[in-house]
Write an enzyme that holds these catalytic residues in place. Structure first.
Site, PDB file in Angstrom:
ATOM      1  N   ASP A   1       3.474  91.331  35.497  1.00  0.00           N
ATOM      2  CA  ASP A   1       2.270  92.095  35.171  1.00  0.00           C
ATOM      3  C   ASP A   1       2.386  92.721  33.787  1.00  0.00           C
ATOM      4  OD1 ASP A   1       0.949  91.529  37.491  1.00  0.00           O
ATOM      5  OD2 ASP A   1       1.495  93.390  38.512  1.00  0.00           O
TER       6      ASP A   1
ATOM      7  N   ASP B   1       6.568  95.776  37.410  1.00  0.00           N
ATOM      8  CA  ASP B   1       6.440  94.336  37.656  1.00  0.00           C
ATOM      9  C   ASP B   1       6.487  93.607  36.301  1.00  0.00           C
ATOM     10  OD1 ASP B   1       4.950  92.318  40.004  1.00  0.00           O
ATOM     11  OD2 ASP B   1       5.016  91.700  37.901  1.00  0.00           O
TER      12      ASP B   1
HETATM   13  N1  URA Z   1      10.117  91.913  40.285  1.00  0.00           N
HETATM   14  C1  URA Z   1       9.644  92.684  39.283  1.00  0.00           C
HETATM   15  O1  URA Z   1       8.862  92.220  38.455  1.00  0.00           O
HETATM   16  N2  URA Z   1      10.033  93.980  39.228  1.00  0.00           N
HETATM   17  C2  URA Z   1      10.905  94.515  40.094  1.00  0.00           C
HETATM   18  O2  URA Z   1      11.245  95.691  39.962  1.00  0.00           O
HETATM   19  C3  URA Z   1      11.398  93.688  41.139  1.00  0.00           C
HETATM   20  C4  URA Z   1      10.992  92.395  41.211  1.00  0.00           C
END
Ligand code: URA
Length: 210
Positions: free
Chosen positions: A204, A201
């Site tokens: 994150d 992510d």
């Molecule tokens: N958003 C993200 O941050 N990571 C992904 O792999 C897909 C969508």
């Protein structure tokens, strides 16, 4: 830009991207690398900006020197991860106008839900570069471009760090007139919509929220 998809395969971009993918890379280093990569991606996505000349005087003589032409371009960050690319873009293009589109992904439907939209005026006269590190399903990106077009923009580019084939196809279907520039095209999405192999992510990892 002629092609719908441009992959920036410059060695510095690829090296930095590998460091970013590595799960052992800290939040601080991830954010720094993203800023550095965004400089290199900004260079590529602005390669065909319109130019004009201005008469200046060097210490030796007068000359007609090249400068950027036209109204200031607009950068639109797709919140929240877009801000990581935005900061580096603004290092290189400090006078750009800046907009924000807030979309979150409904974790069940994977469909985008809008919660914020504030865009610069005069988008019909500007090159607009929408930024979001991850082009996954393409649903949020396509929805953000819909909002940008509703404000009159006709010259738009989409800049990301990683793209999935599904997202590229979705963007091509929804917005064939919007070139996509990315550092890499990964294999696929997993069952919960994450890019594989990806980097996890992006929000994150850059903000340390997990
Ligand atoms: N958003 C993200 O941050 N990571 C992904 O792999 C897909 C969508």
């Amino acid at each position: 830009m002629k092609d719908h998809l441009t992959i920036v395969d410059h060695p510095l971009v690829q090296h930095k991207l590998t460091l970013m993918r590595d799960v052992g890379t800290s939040t601080a280093v991830f954010r720094q690398l993203l800023r550095e990569i965004s400089h290199l991606l900004a260079y590529e996505v602005t390669r065909e900006l319109k130019m004009t000349t201005r008469e200046i005087e060097t210490p030796l003589t007068k000359m007609n020197a090249p400068v950027l032409d036209g109204p200031k371009l607009a950068l639109v960050s797709i919140l929240r991860a877009g801000n990581g690319l935005l900061d580096g873009m603004l290092d290189l293009i400090p006078s750009a106008r800046v907009g924000f589109v807030g979309l979150y992904r409904d974790e069940e439907t994977l469909k985008p839900v809008q919660y914020y939209c504030k865009l610069p005026s005069g988008l019909n006269r500007r090159l607009v570069i929408a930024v979001d590190p991850m082009l996954a399903t393409g649903n949020s990106s396509a929805a953000a471009i819909d909002l940008i077009k509703e404000q009159g923009a006709t010259d738009i580019r989409f800049l990301c760090l990683l793209a999935a084939p599904e997202g590229v196809a979705r963007m091509k279907e929804a917005h064939p007139d919007v070139p996509v520039v990315t550092a890499a095209l990964d294999e696929k999405l997993n069952e919960v919509g994450y890019i594989m192999p990806g980097l996890g992510d992006a929000g994150d990892r850059m903000f340390g929220t997990k």
